[in-house]
Design a protein around this motif. Structure first.
Motif, PDB file in Angstrom:
ATOM      1  N   UNK A  13       0.822  -1.203   0.000  1.00  0.00           N
ATOM      2  CA  UNK A  13       0.000   0.000   0.000  1.00  0.00           C
ATOM      3  C   UNK A  13       0.858   1.257   0.000  1.00  0.00           C
ATOM      4  N   UNK A  14       1.967   1.194   0.730  1.00  0.00           N
ATOM      5  CA  UNK A  14       2.883   2.332   0.753  1.00  0.00           C
ATOM      6  C   UNK A  14       3.459   2.584  -0.632  1.00  0.00           C
ATOM      7  N   UNK A  36      -2.161   0.589 -13.629  1.00  0.00           N
ATOM      8  CA  UNK A  36      -2.546   1.323 -12.420  1.00  0.00           C
ATOM      9  C   UNK A  36      -3.966   0.941 -11.995  1.00  0.00           C
ATOM     10  N   UNK A  37      -4.852   0.717 -12.973  1.00  0.00           N
ATOM     11  CA  UNK A  37      -6.215   0.278 -12.657  1.00  0.00           C
ATOM     12  C   UNK A  37      -6.176  -1.071 -11.953  1.00  0.00           C
ATOM     13  N   UNK A  38      -5.373  -1.995 -12.463  1.00  0.00           N
ATOM     14  CA  UNK A  38      -5.263  -3.314 -11.845  1.00  0.00           C
ATOM     15  C   UNK A  38      -4.654  -3.213 -10.444  1.00  0.00           C
ATOM     16  N   UNK A  39      -3.613  -2.412 -10.293  1.00  0.00           N
ATOM     17  CA  UNK A  39      -2.987  -2.245  -8.978  1.00  0.00           C
ATOM     18  C   UNK A  39      -4.018  -1.812  -7.936  1.00  0.00           C
ATOM     19  N   UNK A  40      -4.806  -0.797  -8.285  1.00  0.00           N
ATOM     20  CA  UNK A  40      -5.737  -0.235  -7.311  1.00  0.00           C
ATOM     21  C   UNK A  40      -6.907  -1.170  -7.043  1.00  0.00           C
ATOM     22  N   UNK A  41      -7.382  -1.864  -8.061  1.00  0.00           N
ATOM     23  CA  UNK A  41      -8.493  -2.807  -7.854  1.00  0.00           C
ATOM     24  C   UNK A  41      -8.075  -3.936  -6.909  1.00  0.00           C
ATOM     25  N   UNK A  42      -6.875  -4.475  -7.097  1.00  0.00           N
ATOM     26  CA  UNK A  42      -6.434  -5.617  -6.299  1.00  0.00           C
ATOM     27  C   UNK A  42      -5.928  -5.226  -4.906  1.00  0.00           C
ATOM     28  N   UNK A  43      -5.314  -4.057  -4.775  1.00  0.00           N
ATOM     29  CA  UNK A  43      -4.646  -3.714  -3.516  1.00  0.00           C
ATOM     30  C   UNK A  43      -5.490  -2.864  -2.569  1.00  0.00           C
ATOM     31  N   UNK A  44      -6.464  -2.141  -3.096  1.00  0.00           N
ATOM     32  CA  UNK A  44      -7.259  -1.264  -2.235  1.00  0.00           C
ATOM     33  C   UNK A  44      -8.559  -1.959  -1.838  1.00  0.00           C
ATOM     34  N   UNK A  45      -8.649  -2.303  -0.552  1.00  0.00           N
ATOM     35  CA  UNK A  45      -9.758  -3.116  -0.072  1.00  0.00           C
ATOM     36  C   UNK A  45     -10.492  -2.495   1.117  1.00  0.00           C
ATOM     37  N   UNK A  46      -9.952  -1.399   1.656  1.00  0.00           N
ATOM     38  CA  UNK A  46     -10.556  -0.786   2.834  1.00  0.00           C
ATOM     39  C   UNK A  46     -10.925   0.666   2.538  1.00  0.00           C
ATOM     40  N   UNK A  47     -11.959   1.146   3.215  1.00  0.00           N
ATOM     41  CA  UNK A  47     -12.384   2.533   3.017  1.00  0.00           C
ATOM     42  C   UNK A  47     -11.263   3.505   3.389  1.00  0.00           C
ATOM     43  N   UNK A  48     -10.496   3.148   4.410  1.00  0.00           N
ATOM     44  CA  UNK A  48      -9.399   4.007   4.852  1.00  0.00           C
ATOM     45  C   UNK A  48      -8.400   4.258   3.733  1.00  0.00           C
ATOM     46  N   UNK A  49      -8.171   3.253   2.915  1.00  0.00           N
ATOM     47  CA  UNK A  49      -7.204   3.378   1.820  1.00  0.00           C
ATOM     48  C   UNK A  49      -7.711   4.345   0.746  1.00  0.00           C
ATOM     49  N   UNK A  50      -9.002   4.344   0.500  1.00  0.00           N
ATOM     50  CA  UNK A  50      -9.565   5.288  -0.465  1.00  0.00           C
ATOM     51  C   UNK A  50      -9.532   6.714   0.086  1.00  0.00           C
ATOM     52  N   UNK A  61      -7.869   8.735 -12.452  1.00  0.00           N
ATOM     53  CA  UNK A  61      -9.307   8.992 -12.307  1.00  0.00           C
ATOM     54  C   UNK A  61     -10.101   7.710 -12.546  1.00  0.00           C
ATOM     55  N   UNK A  62      -9.786   6.989 -13.615  1.00  0.00           N
ATOM     56  CA  UNK A  62     -10.507   5.755 -13.903  1.00  0.00           C
ATOM     57  C   UNK A  62     -10.138   4.655 -12.912  1.00  0.00           C
ATOM     58  N   UNK A  63      -8.867   4.580 -12.523  1.00  0.00           N
ATOM     59  CA  UNK A  63      -8.442   3.571 -11.547  1.00  0.00           C
ATOM     60  C   UNK A  63      -9.124   3.792 -10.202  1.00  0.00           C
ATOM     61  N   UNK A  64      -9.168   5.050  -9.752  1.00  0.00           N
ATOM     62  CA  UNK A  64      -9.828   5.400  -8.498  1.00  0.00           C
ATOM     63  C   UNK A  64     -11.313   5.021  -8.568  1.00  0.00           C
ATOM     64  N   UNK A  65     -11.962   5.372  -9.665  1.00  0.00           N
ATOM     65  CA  UNK A  65     -13.402   5.122  -9.810  1.00  0.00           C
ATOM     66  C   UNK A  65     -13.716   3.633  -9.868  1.00  0.00           C
ATOM     67  N   UNK A  66     -13.004   2.891 -10.711  1.00  0.00           N
ATOM     68  CA  UNK A  66     -13.288   1.461 -10.880  1.00  0.00           C
ATOM     69  C   UNK A  66     -12.962   0.693  -9.606  1.00  0.00           C
ATOM     70  N   UNK A  67     -11.838   1.021  -8.961  1.00  0.00           N
ATOM     71  CA  UNK A  67     -11.483   0.325  -7.715  1.00  0.00           C
ATOM     72  C   UNK A  67     -12.469   0.652  -6.603  1.00  0.00           C
TER      73      UNK A  67
END
Length: 494
Positions: free
Chosen positions: A69-70, A167-181, A470-476
């Protein structure tokens, strides 16, 4: 296999990374700052020391963040800077922070895919069709090289496409908590403030970063802001998209002090954007505001917005009458030019963009709908343009660029993806019941609506990191919401 996190927690590894970072940034500072300017050199070194002090101060907090995540946060943070702050030539390419961190990110993700499949769990992904489309896009772009007239241009575009989509794949797979968003949201707001201040500095001092094209123009144009971007259109489009994340923050935060700070940032960004003369973005922001006002606010907020807008506009007219009149005149001139009633230079600019689109559609037609190949629109405009473009070889329209380069199938898929993201974000906004869920979905929705027009301003979008973010943030975020709703639905009742 050694654990990746324990490796990076090693004191020796941390020392080596710190020394590498100090050597790279220190040498860059010494190389870029004129030695004959001791005051400027001292200021630069003081800023460098302050930056290192901040790193040391936040180390206890950083150590609590999982290593992947870092890395992802650093990648997102550096994506806003691009090549504007530091660029080191390495053979035929340039390395800057985003690419350096990306080079670290790829093997780290591959490590997780091979040895930690519990982290990259494909079964928990709820946006599979969107990821399949992006994989198909990459494969189609690769296949299109077989009929491309310029293999080198196609390969460069393909690389940009892969970096952006990954970047879309990274964010979809690694971001799983509301805190991370939340963290990504704060990074975006913080970097928007920094880039806006740099743009204001450009306008006031007529000084620009080395990457800016304004360094090579006449003195009377030196006040055009570009921030960390090559040209003003890229910067203006970034402002258009980011503006709505700040608007959502101002709308939802309960602190009046933070509301005031956010409002000031929004006004500063609009002031800076006026001097970019980016016509498309002066339509994109009102379009986004209209959508926000009609669909994302209640009657109480609508009433307040109208009253505060009237008061604010009156205050601007009274306190800054001349500057306000000049800004309004500039905006009017830009909008009038779209109707061919501006200056000859503005009319010529509109005509050139029109001819770029005409040429692009002609190339698309001659490709029988398959597209002329990844990144080849520039090559075709150089050699086969039938409508005059005065040497301009970029399409300056992201929608047309996709259609021309990749054909009807990819274009239709991208349009459907775009509309799907908007509908899903709107659904999340309507169903969410927490402050941050409302804020994030509202900000992303506004940014997406503004993107529909802001993307026709830059010469090309494919290498602009904020597009992919923008798309990675939205899709993830849509994926996170769907996973959360699925867990709530199947949670056993007590």
């Amino acid at each position: 296999m050694p654990d990746l996190r324990s490796l990076f927690q090693s004191k020796i590894t941390q020392l080596i990374l710190a020394l590498c970072f100090a050597a790279i940034t220190g040498s860059w500072l010494i190389d870029r700052v004129p030695v004959q300017s001791p005051l400027l050199l001292t200021a630069a070194l003081a800023g460098y020391v302050a930056l290192m002090a901040v790193f040391i101060a936040i180390k206890p907090v950083v150590q609590q963040i999982p290593m992947m995540n870092l890395l992802l946060y650093l990648l997102i943070f550096s994506s806003f800077l691009g090549a504007g702050i530091m660029s080191i030539p390495v053979g035929p390419i340039s390395m800057f922070p985003y690419r350096m961190i990306y080079v670290l990110m790829v093997p780290a993700v591959l490590y997780l895919a091979l040895f930690r499949r519990d982290v990259l769990d494909w079964e928990k992904v709820k946006v599979k069709p969107m990821l399949y489309f992006h994989l198909f896009w990459v494969l189609y772009a690769l296949f299109s090289l077989s009929w491309s007239r310029s293999l080198s241009m196609g390969a460069v575009d393909l690389i940009f496409l892969i970096i952006g989509i990954s970047l879309i794949f990274f964010m979809v797979f690694l971001m799983k908590k509301e805190e991370e968003f939340k963290h990504v949201y704060w990074i975006w707001l913080g970097m928007f403030a920094v880039l806006t201040v740099i743009g204001l500095w450009n306008h006031v001092t007529h000084h620009h970063l080395a990457i800016s094209r304004i360094n090579k123009v006449a003195e009377y144009q030196k006040g055009i802001p570009t921030s960390v971007f090559v040209n003003e259109n890229d910067f203006a489009s970034f402002i258009s998209v980011s503006f709505f994340l700040v608007l959502a923050f101002v709308h939802r935060t309960r602190s009046w002090l933070l509301k005031a700070a956010g409002a000031v940032l929004m006004l500063l960004s609009l002031y800076v954007m006026v001097f970019t003369s980016s016509r498309a973005n002066f339509i994109a922001i009102p379009l986004g505001l209209a959508f926000w006002f009609v669909f994302l606010t209640n009657k109480k907020v609508k009433r307040r917005f109208v009253i505060l807008g009237f008061i604010g506009m009156t205050a601007l007219v009274v306190l800054f009458k001349e500057k306000f009149a000049a800004a309004i005149g500039k905006v009017e001139g830009m909008l009038h030019s779209l109707l061919a009633s501006g200056s000859q230079a503005e009319i010529a600019s509109v005509d050139i963009r029109s001819n770029l689109i005409k040429n692009g559609l002609l190339f698309f037609e001659k490709s029988f709908g398959f597209g002329i190949g990844s990144g080849n629109s520039k090559y075709y405009l150089m050699h086969y343009a039938e409508f005059p473009t005065k040497g301009i070889i970029n399409v300056h329209n992201w929608w047309i660029e996709i259609l021309v380069n990749y054909g009807a199938v990819i274009f239709a898929g991208y349009v459907l993806l775009y509309l799907w993201v908007i509908l899903q974000l709107f659904r999340i906004f309507r169903q969410s019941d927490t402050l941050y869920e409302k804020m994030i979905s509202e900000g992303l929705l506004g940014g997406m609506i503004a993107f529909s027009l802001s993307c026709i301003s830059p010469s090309s979008q494919i290498s602009l990191n904020y597009l992919w973010l923008l798309f990675a943030f939205s899709i993830s975020y849509i994926n996170f919401w769907r996973v959360k709703q699925n867990e709530v639905q199947y949670r056993p009742k007590k």
